[in-house]
Design an enzyme around this catalytic site. Sequence first.
Site, PDB file in Angstrom:
ATOM      1  N   ARG A   3    -101.192 136.523  86.999  1.00 33.42           N
ATOM      2  CA  ARG A   3    -101.841 137.833  86.845  1.00 33.42           C
ATOM      3  C   ARG A   3    -101.865 138.588  88.177  1.00 33.42           C
ATOM      4  O   ARG A   3    -102.152 138.024  89.213  1.00 33.42           O
ATOM      5  CB  ARG A   3    -103.280 137.644  86.345  1.00 33.42           C
ATOM      6  CG  ARG A   3    -104.052 138.955  86.277  1.00 33.42           C
ATOM      7  CD  ARG A   3    -105.241 138.871  85.372  1.00 33.42           C
ATOM      8  NE  ARG A   3    -106.270 137.939  85.827  1.00 33.42           N
ATOM      9  CZ  ARG A   3    -107.388 137.720  85.136  1.00 33.42           C
ATOM     10  NH1 ARG A   3    -107.596 138.319  83.996  1.00 33.42           N
ATOM     11  NH2 ARG A   3    -108.287 136.862  85.590  1.00 33.42           N
ATOM     12  N   ARG A  13    -105.834 138.809  92.547  1.00 37.39           N
ATOM     13  CA  ARG A  13    -107.272 138.749  92.805  1.00 37.39           C
ATOM     14  C   ARG A  13    -107.610 137.516  93.630  1.00 37.39           C
ATOM     15  O   ARG A  13    -107.041 136.451  93.414  1.00 37.39           O
ATOM     16  CB  ARG A  13    -108.035 138.681  91.465  1.00 37.39           C
ATOM     17  CG  ARG A  13    -108.090 139.988  90.755  1.00 37.39           C
ATOM     18  CD  ARG A  13    -108.621 139.869  89.352  1.00 37.39           C
ATOM     19  NE  ARG A  13    -109.758 138.984  89.189  1.00 37.39           N
ATOM     20  CZ  ARG A  13    -110.470 138.888  88.071  1.00 37.39           C
ATOM     21  NH1 ARG A  13    -110.169 139.631  87.037  1.00 37.39           N
ATOM     22  NH2 ARG A  13    -111.481 138.058  87.980  1.00 37.39           N
ATOM     23  N   ARG A  49    -114.717 129.040  87.408  1.00 36.70           N
ATOM     24  CA  ARG A  49    -115.056 130.151  86.507  1.00 36.70           C
ATOM     25  C   ARG A  49    -115.048 129.693  85.051  1.00 36.70           C
ATOM     26  O   ARG A  49    -115.881 130.120  84.243  1.00 36.70           O
ATOM     27  CB  ARG A  49    -114.094 131.315  86.741  1.00 36.70           C
ATOM     28  CG  ARG A  49    -114.360 131.995  88.085  1.00 36.70           C
ATOM     29  CD  ARG A  49    -113.213 132.870  88.538  1.00 36.70           C
ATOM     30  NE  ARG A  49    -112.923 133.945  87.627  1.00 36.70           N
ATOM     31  CZ  ARG A  49    -111.718 134.523  87.507  1.00 36.70           C
ATOM     32  NH1 ARG A  49    -110.706 134.108  88.240  1.00 36.70           N
ATOM     33  NH2 ARG A  49    -111.535 135.499  86.659  1.00 36.70           N
TER      34      ARG A  49
HETATM   35  P1  AMP Z   1    -114.012 139.410  85.720  1.00 39.16           P
HETATM   36  O1  AMP Z   1    -113.231 140.514  86.358  1.00 39.16           O
HETATM   37  O2  AMP Z   1    -114.745 139.843  84.496  1.00 39.16           O
HETATM   38  O3  AMP Z   1    -113.199 138.149  85.525  1.00 39.16           O
HETATM   39  O4  AMP Z   1    -115.159 139.013  86.776  1.00 39.16           O
HETATM   40  C1  AMP Z   1    -114.816 138.544  88.059  1.00 39.16           C
HETATM   41  C2  AMP Z   1    -116.053 137.972  88.742  1.00 39.16           C
HETATM   42  O5  AMP Z   1    -117.047 139.005  88.876  1.00 39.16           O
HETATM   43  C3  AMP Z   1    -116.756 136.862  87.998  1.00 39.16           C
HETATM   44  O6  AMP Z   1    -116.180 135.585  88.252  1.00 39.16           O
HETATM   45  C4  AMP Z   1    -118.173 136.967  88.566  1.00 39.16           C
HETATM   46  O7  AMP Z   1    -118.226 136.440  89.885  1.00 39.16           O
HETATM   47  C5  AMP Z   1    -118.347 138.471  88.697  1.00 39.16           C
HETATM   48  N1  AMP Z   1    -118.941 139.088  87.473  1.00 39.16           N
HETATM   49  C6  AMP Z   1    -118.347 140.009  86.661  1.00 39.16           C
HETATM   50  N2  AMP Z   1    -119.180 140.378  85.681  1.00 39.16           N
HETATM   51  C7  AMP Z   1    -120.317 139.666  85.856  1.00 39.16           C
HETATM   52  C8  AMP Z   1    -121.555 139.588  85.157  1.00 39.16           C
HETATM   53  N3  AMP Z   1    -121.782 140.298  84.035  1.00 39.16           N
HETATM   54  N4  AMP Z   1    -122.505 138.752  85.628  1.00 39.16           N
HETATM   55  C9  AMP Z   1    -122.312 138.020  86.737  1.00 39.16           C
HETATM   56  N5  AMP Z   1    -121.156 138.010  87.442  1.00 39.16           N
HETATM   57  C10 AMP Z   1    -120.165 138.853  87.024  1.00 39.16           C
END
Ligand code: AMP
Length: 209
Positions: free
Chosen positions: A122, A155, A166
């Site tokens: 990705r 990322r 994660r």
């Molecule tokens: P994502 O882009 O949705 O995969 O999110 C990337 C990272 O952002 C996650 O691994 C968390 O560290 C943080 N993150 C995103 N959304 C949330 C949320 N609703 N609550 C807590 N951490 C978040």
Amino acid sequence: MRIIIFGPPGAGKGTLSKSLVKEFNIPQISTGDLLRQSIKVLDEIGKEAKPYMDAGQLVPDHLAIKLLKQRLTDSDTKKGFILDGFPRTQKQADELEHITHIDHVLNLKCSKAVIIGRVKNRRICLNCHAIFHLINMPPKQEGICDQCGGQIIQRDDDNPTTIEKRLGNYKEQTETLISYYNKKGILRDIEAEGNIDGIIKVAISILSK
Ligand code: AMP
């Protein structure tokens, strides 16, 4: 229409959301994108969130909730929105209940092996957050976003160690929300291992009923 998309990292939430934006003309709200933007400009939320994100941990609830509340004051969210990556904890789901009403929850189901393969390849645009896959959906010009000309990066948290963490977080904290929304009768599972066009078709047909 107010939609939540669930699924482990790499299940295709971002890509599906972007198609639903076009189909239903409502915005995607990704708390991950909002956090990455805060980190990029190094504001107060970004400074507090960065160590958690780098470690593959969820950021504290109050940060994610604050970002979401701020975003929901924008007028483009009045007709509806697609939540991608929120809620991720029961506290966030409880808070969401106070803020708004959710119509549909789509749960993307995907095995660990498929997830690892997707995340490894990705890439995202630093500027417009477009999503690419080096093999299935590569940018036309290496390192440059097709849509806005921005820089394409991997990322920081898309590495094998962080992705394991994660996935662990997802199992521990977020999966319980699936039964929470299932009990409310608004959750639909979608098999998300196949071709993304097929997944988008299924999602649109569920949401159009
Ligand atoms: P994502 O882009 O949705 O995969 O999110 C990337 C990272 O952002 C996650 O691994 C968390 O560290 C943080 N993150 C995103 N959304 C949330 C949320 N609703 N609550 C807590 N951490 C978040």
